[in-house]
Scaffold this active site. Structure first.
Site, mmCIF file in Angstrom:
data_model
loop_
_atom_site.group_PDB
_atom_site.id
_atom_site.type_symbol
_atom_site.label_atom_id
_atom_site.label_comp_id
_atom_site.label_asym_id
_atom_site.label_seq_id
_atom_site.Cartn_x
_atom_site.Cartn_y
_atom_site.Cartn_z
ATOM 1 N N LYS A 61 0.834 -1.206 0.000
ATOM 2 C CA LYS A 61 0.000 0.000 0.000
ATOM 3 C C LYS A 61 0.871 1.259 0.000
ATOM 4 C CE LYS A 61 -3.838 -2.348 2.211
ATOM 5 N NZ LYS A 61 -4.380 -2.863 3.469
ATOM 6 N N GLN B 228 -4.834 -1.884 9.681
ATOM 7 C CA GLN B 228 -4.531 -3.148 9.008
ATOM 8 C C GLN B 228 -4.985 -4.313 9.888
ATOM 9 O OE1 GLN B 228 -3.147 -3.526 5.842
ATOM 10 N NE2 GLN B 228 -3.671 -5.663 6.135
ATOM 11 N N ASP C 166 -11.450 2.486 4.150
ATOM 12 C CA ASP C 166 -11.813 1.079 3.978
ATOM 13 C C ASP C 166 -13.318 0.909 3.806
ATOM 14 O OD1 ASP C 166 -10.019 -0.929 3.639
ATOM 15 O OD2 ASP C 166 -9.698 -1.346 5.756
#
Length: 297
Positions: free
Chosen positions: A57, A101, A124
């Site tokens: 990422k 994460q 997200d």
């Protein structure tokens, strides 16, 4: 007689196209706004798979000109310390997107942490406010993997209105938002899962079959309607008898590629699109916070 092979839904190439457009737009806007978009990825502990995802990422951010505000915490970090870190990032004007994460070490409450993220920085798309916006068809940040699948179907001009779509899997991360996005696109949607009776019969009815369960080879050619579109969200690491490991999806490639019209490869299908949508969500948040109308990339 020549064997027909399904056409590839190439997520890797589309993700590169999206990243190239982002790079151009960010380079154009940054001098006017005075800063680049910013993404903060919070990681706790030393899970090797998570570390690889985070590196991936951060590399993708660097490629398009998004600043990374990554924070790596030791395994024993407390819930309160992480909640404080999220509160500080919520207030930080340089940060447009915040991502925790997963998975987190077992002593941490991941749901409570996700609830702490400012919904308009929740890149997200997992905050209850953003899930509610999806249900109500209101503008908001969308879950990256299903959004990536929708963008891939759009790129290949796969028509959805009136089609029978089957989503195998009902997770909050993929299955549920995927079903809602397909409903919004006027598909007729069935959600199947581990408790579904006769998965084969359900799958055979699908014009668009999406598997997101994490079981290697679950979907075989005999479960696929001839000419269907097959989207494989599964990413599973399998090890062969010689000890070599490789990535495979939920779809048994050899039997399915001769039946479907379109299919996503693993790797190189949905995975790169998930990262591209994360970057796009960060950019959309950056634009919205400057009062600029969002771009379609």
């Amino acid at each position: 007689m020549e064997t027909k092979t399904a056409k590839l839904l190439d997520g890797k190439t589309l993700a590169e196209k999206i990243q190239h457009k982002l790079l151009e737009r960010i380079a154009e806007l940054q001098p006017k706004i005075g800063r680049p978009p910013g993404l903060a990825v919070l990681m706790v502990g030393d899970n090797p798979a998570s570390a690889a995802y985070v590196r991936n990422k951060e590399k993708a951010c660097a490629k398009v000109g998004i600043a990374s505000f990554g924070k790596h915490f030791p395994t024993q970090t407390t819930q309160a310390e992480l909640e404080d870190a999220i509160a500080a990032l919520n207030q930080d004007e340089q940060v447009d997107g915040i991502l925790v994460q997963l998975p987190l070490p077992p002593h941490l409450d991941s749901i409570r942490l996700l609830h702490q993220i400012e919904p308009d920085k929740d890149v997200d798309g997992l905050h209850p406010v953003n899930m509610g916006r999806l249900v109500r068809q209101e503008a908001g940040l969308r879950s990256c993997t299903p959004a990536g699948v929708m963008r891939l179907l759009q790129e290949y001009k796969i028509s959805l209105p009136g089609k029978q779509a089957v989503v195998v899997g009902r997770s909050i991360l993929v299955g549920k938002p995927m079903a809602l996005m397909l409903v919004d696109a006027d598909a007729t949607v069935t959600v199947a899962h581990s408790r579904s009776q006769d998965l084969k019969a359900i799958a055979q009815n699908a014009d668009i079959l999406i598997s997101a369960v994490g079981i290697p080879g679950l979907i075989t050619g005999e479960m696929v309607k001839p000419g269907a579109v097959v989207v494989d969200v599964g990413i599973n690491r399998v090890t062969d008898a010689s000890g070599k490991s490789r990535l495979v999806g939920d779809v048994h490639w050899e039997s399915t590629a001769g039946v479907a019209e379109f299919i996503t490869p693993v790797p190189g299908g949905v995975g790169p699109m998930t990262v591209a949508m994360l970057l796009q969500n960060t950019f959309a948040s950056y634009l919205r916070r400057q009062g600029i109308k969002s771009d379609e990339l």
